[in-house]
Design an enzyme around this catalytic site. Structure first.
Site, PDB file in Angstrom:
ATOM      1  N   TYR A 129      13.116 -12.526   8.444  1.00 30.87           N
ATOM      2  CA  TYR A 129      12.592 -11.628   7.427  1.00 30.87           C
ATOM      3  C   TYR A 129      12.893 -10.351   8.043  1.00 30.87           C
ATOM      4  O   TYR A 129      13.667  -9.237   7.460  1.00 30.87           O
ATOM      5  CB  TYR A 129      11.138 -11.921   7.215  1.00 30.87           C
ATOM      6  CG  TYR A 129      10.607 -10.365   6.487  1.00 30.87           C
ATOM      7  CD1 TYR A 129      10.915  -9.983   5.317  1.00 30.87           C
ATOM      8  CD2 TYR A 129       9.516  -9.746   7.248  1.00 30.87           C
ATOM      9  CE1 TYR A 129      10.447  -8.914   4.689  1.00 30.87           C
ATOM     10  CE2 TYR A 129       8.943  -8.812   6.371  1.00 30.87           C
ATOM     11  CZ  TYR A 129       9.334  -8.237   5.156  1.00 30.87           C
ATOM     12  OH  TYR A 129       8.723  -7.158   4.605  1.00 30.87           O
TER      13      TYR A 129
HETATM   14  N1  LIG Z   1       3.561  -8.349   2.424  1.00 27.20           N
HETATM   15  C1  LIG Z   1       3.472  -7.606   3.405  1.00 27.20           C
HETATM   16  O1  LIG Z   1       2.482  -7.468   4.169  1.00 27.20           O
HETATM   17  C2  LIG Z   1       4.586  -6.287   3.485  1.00 27.20           C
HETATM   18  C3  LIG Z   1       4.799  -5.417   4.505  1.00 27.20           C
HETATM   19  C4  LIG Z   1       5.688  -4.551   4.935  1.00 27.20           C
HETATM   20  C5  LIG Z   1       6.572  -4.518   4.103  1.00 27.20           C
HETATM   21  N2  LIG Z   1       6.675  -5.139   2.947  1.00 27.20           N
HETATM   22  C6  LIG Z   1       7.838  -5.225   1.805  1.00 27.20           C
HETATM   23  O2  LIG Z   1       7.368  -4.349   0.788  1.00 27.20           O
HETATM   24  C7  LIG Z   1       8.167  -4.607  -0.352  1.00 27.20           C
HETATM   25  C8  LIG Z   1       7.565  -4.716  -1.514  1.00 27.20           C
HETATM   26  O3  LIG Z   1       6.258  -5.582  -1.396  1.00 27.20           O
HETATM   27  P1  LIG Z   1       5.487  -5.862  -2.722  1.00 27.20           P
HETATM   28  O4  LIG Z   1       4.245  -6.845  -2.317  1.00 27.20           O
HETATM   29  O5  LIG Z   1       5.676  -5.086  -3.819  1.00 27.20           O
HETATM   30  O6  LIG Z   1       6.492  -7.403  -3.074  1.00 27.20           O
HETATM   31  P2  LIG Z   1       6.626  -8.262  -4.265  1.00 27.20           P
HETATM   32  O7  LIG Z   1       5.474  -7.910  -5.214  1.00 27.20           O
HETATM   33  O8  LIG Z   1       7.016  -9.716  -3.886  1.00 27.20           O
HETATM   34  O9  LIG Z   1       7.749  -7.606  -5.137  1.00 27.20           O
HETATM   35  C9  LIG Z   1       9.116  -7.778  -4.910  1.00 27.20           C
HETATM   36  C10 LIG Z   1       9.941  -7.461  -6.051  1.00 27.20           C
HETATM   37  O10 LIG Z   1      11.516  -7.654  -5.583  1.00 27.20           O
HETATM   38  C11 LIG Z   1      12.068  -8.443  -6.795  1.00 27.20           C
HETATM   39  N3  LIG Z   1      13.166  -9.142  -6.482  1.00 27.20           N
HETATM   40  C12 LIG Z   1      13.345 -10.120  -5.787  1.00 27.20           C
HETATM   41  N4  LIG Z   1      14.527 -10.830  -5.722  1.00 27.20           N
HETATM   42  C13 LIG Z   1      15.311 -10.043  -6.785  1.00 27.20           C
HETATM   43  C14 LIG Z   1      16.274  -9.905  -7.058  1.00 27.20           C
HETATM   44  N5  LIG Z   1      17.223 -10.766  -6.956  1.00 27.20           N
HETATM   45  N6  LIG Z   1      16.876  -8.914  -8.106  1.00 27.20           N
HETATM   46  C15 LIG Z   1      16.040  -7.974  -8.540  1.00 27.20           C
HETATM   47  N7  LIG Z   1      14.744  -8.022  -8.154  1.00 27.20           N
HETATM   48  C16 LIG Z   1      14.331  -8.824  -7.000  1.00 27.20           C
HETATM   49  C17 LIG Z   1      10.773  -9.166  -7.519  1.00 27.20           C
HETATM   50  O11 LIG Z   1      11.137  -9.652  -8.805  1.00 27.20           O
HETATM   51  P3  LIG Z   1      10.640 -10.736  -9.442  1.00 27.20           P
HETATM   52  O12 LIG Z   1       9.376 -10.102 -10.181  1.00 27.20           O
HETATM   53  O13 LIG Z   1      11.672 -11.079 -10.402  1.00 27.20           O
HETATM   54  O14 LIG Z   1      10.441 -11.832  -8.596  1.00 27.20           O
HETATM   55  C18 LIG Z   1       9.685  -8.555  -7.136  1.00 27.20           C
HETATM   56  O15 LIG Z   1       9.215  -7.624  -8.296  1.00 27.20           O
HETATM   57  C19 LIG Z   1       9.010  -5.746   0.180  1.00 27.20           C
HETATM   58  O16 LIG Z   1      10.390  -5.138   0.455  1.00 27.20           O
HETATM   59  C20 LIG Z   1       8.321  -6.319   1.266  1.00 27.20           C
HETATM   60  O17 LIG Z   1       9.073  -7.064   2.253  1.00 27.20           O
HETATM   61  C21 LIG Z   1       5.779  -6.207   2.869  1.00 27.20           C
END
Ligand SMILES: NC(=O)c1ccc[n+]([C@@H]2O[C@H](COP(=O)([O-])OP(=O)(O)OC[C@H]3O[C@@H](n4cnc5c(N)ncnc54)[C@H](OP(=O)(O)O)[C@@H]3O)[C@@H](O)[C@H]2O)c1
Length: 218
Positions: free
Chosen positions: A125
């Site tokens: 990741y």
């Molecule tokens: N979790 C953590 O603690 C953490 C920490 C630091 C940074 N981050 C980063 O923060 C960002 C946002 O986090 P979040 O919690 O808002 O994530 P999330 O709720 O999982 O949202 C990710 C979005 O990406 C979309 N996506 C995935 N594959 C796709 C594709 N092929 N085409 C178009 N859209 C696609 C998903 O769409 P669908 O609804 O269709 O699945 C979803 O809406 C991510 O980049 C994550 O890596 C996370």
């Protein structure tokens, strides 16, 4: 501003679309599932169906800025992380260059400066995140790379800690990440900066002000 939000139905993306609309901007809400369109319309966004695994270049046309907050998600394998967290972000960098969209704000992650010290699924990741960040930083675009700590669904209070020093740990509410992204888009002094973002005690505008001054910006 017309802003393309990649990952607009995600937990940060949805919040960002609402904030952009409330602030008078046009949010182009990229989704791959048309059934998500109505919710984004209700939030004030303009839904656009595009899958980051396919050709998405058309999505950037006419935009002033891109925010990349898509992600493959915790349960996905290394291949999916390469497709979404790296290649999807890089595709939009290429498209931005081709279509003259200068501004690109990346939602990266803490740890992306040093994937080698991560274990298990965190390593691929963070490798994908680092690759995308490097690609963006070398693109010549007006970029800002935001590296949030562990995301929570706690209510945000508009207070954060933003740090140029990389390698720290901590949590941050998605609410405050979304508000910070809007503030970054509105502050060109953040162009060229990569910073970590945590829950904190400083109002977002003041924290960004301090950050740009620490970076030696006027
Ligand atoms: N979790 C953590 O603690 C953490 C920490 C630091 C940074 N981050 C980063 O923060 C960002 C946002 O986090 P979040 O919690 O808002 O994530 P999330 O709720 O999982 O949202 C990710 C979005 O990406 C979309 N996506 C995935 N594959 C796709 C594709 N092929 N085409 C178009 N859209 C696609 C998903 O769409 P669908 O609804 O269709 O699945 C979803 O809406 C991510 O980049 C994550 O890596 C996370």
């Amino acid at each position: 501003m017309k802003v393309l939000v990649a990952g607009s139905h995600g937990k940060i993306g949805r919040r960002l679309v609402s904030r952009l609309a409330a602030d008078g901007h046009k949010a182009i809400a990229m989704i791959r599932d048309p059934s998500q369109a109505e919710e984004l319309r209700v939030r004030g966004g303009q839904p656009l169906v595009a899958d980051l695994a396919q050709d998405v270049a058309f999505a950037v046309e006419g935009c002033d800025a891109i925010v990349y907050t898509a992600g493959a998600g915790a349960g996905s394998g290394a291949a999916k992380k390469q497709t979404v967290d790296r290649a999807g972000a890089e595709k939009l960098v290429d498209a931005a260059r081709r279509h003259g969209v200068r501004r690109y704000v990346m939602v990266s992650s803490i740890g992306a400066h040093d994937p080698g010290s991560a274990r298990g699924p965190m390593r691929p990741y963070l490798e994908a995140k680092q690759q995308a960040d490097k690609y963006l930083a070398a693109s010549g675009l007006d970029y800002t790379i935001v590296r949030p700590g562990r995301l929570t669904d706690d209510g945000g209070d508009g207070r954060i800690e933003a740090s140029l020093e990389l390698g720290r740990r901590g949590d941050v509410p998605r609410d405050d990440v979304a508000t910070t992204l809007l503030a970054v888009l509105s502050d060109d002094r953040t162009i060229g900066l990569t910073f970590e973002l945590f829950d904190g005690a400083t109002p977002i505008a003041d924290a960004l002000d301090r950050l740009v001054k620490t970076a030696g910006r006027p």
